[in-house]
Design an enzyme around this catalytic site. Structure first.
Site, PDB file in Angstrom:
ATOM      1  N   MET A  29      95.223 -18.931 131.257  1.00 46.93           N
ATOM      2  CA  MET A  29      94.674 -18.879 132.617  1.00 46.93           C
ATOM      3  C   MET A  29      94.505 -17.413 133.031  1.00 46.93           C
ATOM      4  O   MET A  29      94.425 -17.096 134.209  1.00 46.93           O
ATOM      5  CB  MET A  29      95.580 -19.611 133.589  1.00 46.93           C
ATOM      6  CG  MET A  29      95.700 -21.101 133.234  1.00 46.93           C
ATOM      7  SD  MET A  29      96.146 -22.158 134.610  1.00 46.93           S
ATOM      8  CE  MET A  29      97.747 -21.518 135.023  1.00 46.93           C
ATOM      9  N   HIS A  36     100.929 -13.241 125.904  1.00 48.31           N
ATOM     10  CA  HIS A  36      99.587 -13.674 125.469  1.00 48.31           C
ATOM     11  C   HIS A  36      99.111 -12.798 124.304  1.00 48.31           C
ATOM     12  O   HIS A  36      98.513 -13.291 123.348  1.00 48.31           O
ATOM     13  CB  HIS A  36      98.580 -13.550 126.621  1.00 48.31           C
ATOM     14  CG  HIS A  36      98.881 -14.434 127.787  1.00 48.31           C
ATOM     15  ND1 HIS A  36      99.295 -13.931 128.998  1.00 48.31           N
ATOM     16  CD2 HIS A  36      98.811 -15.771 127.939  1.00 48.31           C
ATOM     17  CE1 HIS A  36      99.464 -14.925 129.842  1.00 48.31           C
ATOM     18  NE2 HIS A  36      99.184 -16.058 129.238  1.00 48.31           N
TER      19      HIS A  36
HETATM   20  O1  PAF Z   1      99.597 -22.370 129.764  1.00 47.69           O
HETATM   21  C1  PAF Z   1      98.515 -22.174 130.374  1.00 47.69           C
HETATM   22  O2  PAF Z   1      98.128 -21.041 130.629  1.00 47.69           O
HETATM   23  C2  PAF Z   1      97.679 -23.362 130.819  1.00 47.69           C
HETATM   24  O3  PAF Z   1      98.483 -24.439 131.173  1.00 47.69           O
HETATM   25  C3  PAF Z   1      96.632 -23.794 129.765  1.00 47.69           C
HETATM   26  C4  PAF Z   1      97.290 -24.276 128.481  1.00 47.69           C
HETATM   27  C5  PAF Z   1      95.710 -22.624 129.455  1.00 47.69           C
HETATM   28  C6  PAF Z   1      95.790 -24.935 130.321  1.00 47.69           C
HETATM   29  O4  PAF Z   1      95.143 -24.578 131.479  1.00 47.69           O
END
Ligand code: PAF
Length: 295
Positions: A29, A36
């Protein structure tokens, strides 16, 4: 720079152009942090083409939740994508993903009523739906998810298996600050004082894990850990220990003993900020069940 794809048509066209190579996928998101980046770097080594999606998914936020307030940091996200060697960034609008009249949702029913699902009605329905849509558009061979959201990972793994998606859904360990706090896009909401207290969440989970590993009864261990967190100012929403991958409550009696994979997970508020964290005990057993957790 990675290619930026704004529409589902652009995403499909890009994917059609890379049909004979492996495609790795990291759905996010945005508000990218070192956790990330770790997912992206690991995936970079495993695939030919690397896709990152950035989509703050309205379907997984409840009416009282922080959808509008959720951090949006596109410029630094693009820089992180470039540094991590991303080939394509899928950055759709809500209208692209949920056009007027949209009415189809998928739901996993065994794991989602537990833990966060109990307190965030509809949340996992939103997650499983959007990730299925993203998988259909990106058509990845593998997708990585951080284990900070362990329930999300197990739900998405099960959904991929139940629906024969043919995507390898793999879990990657939580990245932590030096003091143990799990990295999260929501950590920016913590005040200085809350930030100083926040590492207690992981310390407490570690203490509970040590006790359960050495055979202490689960309910008493959890009660003690909960009291410890509340004493430090957390408002604990849940603190539970469940078997993996089926999310069942372990049988009463002495601790379950080595060999049985367990999830000890909590969600707790510090002021207005909701933090989640967890520890998996005996994760190597998951591999035997065909569930890939990276080390
Ligand atoms: O973990 C996240 O950032 C969200 O829940 C995802 C997996 C991208 C789904 O919107």
């Amino acid at each position: 720079m990675p290619k930026v794809l704004h529409t589902t048509a652009e995403m499909r066209a890009w994917r059609n152009g890379v049909s004979h190579v492996s495609v790795g996928f990291v759905p996010t998101m945005g508000a990218l942090h070192a956790g990330h980046a770790d997912l992206l770097r690991r995936m970079r080594r495993e695939c030919d083409q690397l896709v990152l999606s950035i989509f703050v998914n309205p379907a997984q936020f409840g009416p009282q939740e922080d959808l509008t307030k959720y951090p949006r940091t596109l410029e630094s996200d693009m820089e992180a994508a470039r540094e991590c060697g991303v080939d394509a960034v899928f950055f759709p609008t809500p209208e692209q993903m949920y056009p007027p009249g949209y009415s189809t949702y998928v739901e996993e029913q065994a794991l989602t009523p537990r833990l966060c699902g109990e307190f965030r009605p509809g949340h996992f329905r939103g997650v499983t739906t959007v990730v299925l849509k993203l998988f259909n558009l990106v058509r990845p061979h593998a997708a990585y998810f951080g284990l900070k959201d362990a329930q999300q990972f197990f739900v998405l793994h099960k959904r991929a298996r139940d629906l024969d998606l043919g995507v390898s859904v793999e879990g990657v360990p939580t990245v932590r600050e030096a003091d143990g706090l799990a990295l999260s896009s929501r950590n920016v909401y913590l005040s200085g004082q809350e930030r100083a207290i926040a590492p207690a969440i992981y310390e407490t989970l570690q203490g509970a894990a040590r006790h359960i590993e050495s055979g202490a009864p689960v309910p008493a261990t959890l009660a003690e850990s909960r009291a410890r967190l509340e004493l430090q100012g957390f408002k604990v929403q849940y603190l539970e220990c469940l078997s993996l991958p089926d999310f069942q409550t372990p049988q009463p009696g002495p601790g379950p003993g080595p060999g049985k994979p367990l999830l000890i997970a909590t969600a707790a508020y510090l002021g207005a900020t909701r933090l989640i964290d967890n520890i998996i005990l005996w994760p190597e057993r998951l591999e035997e069940l065909g569930i890939k957790i990276h080390r």
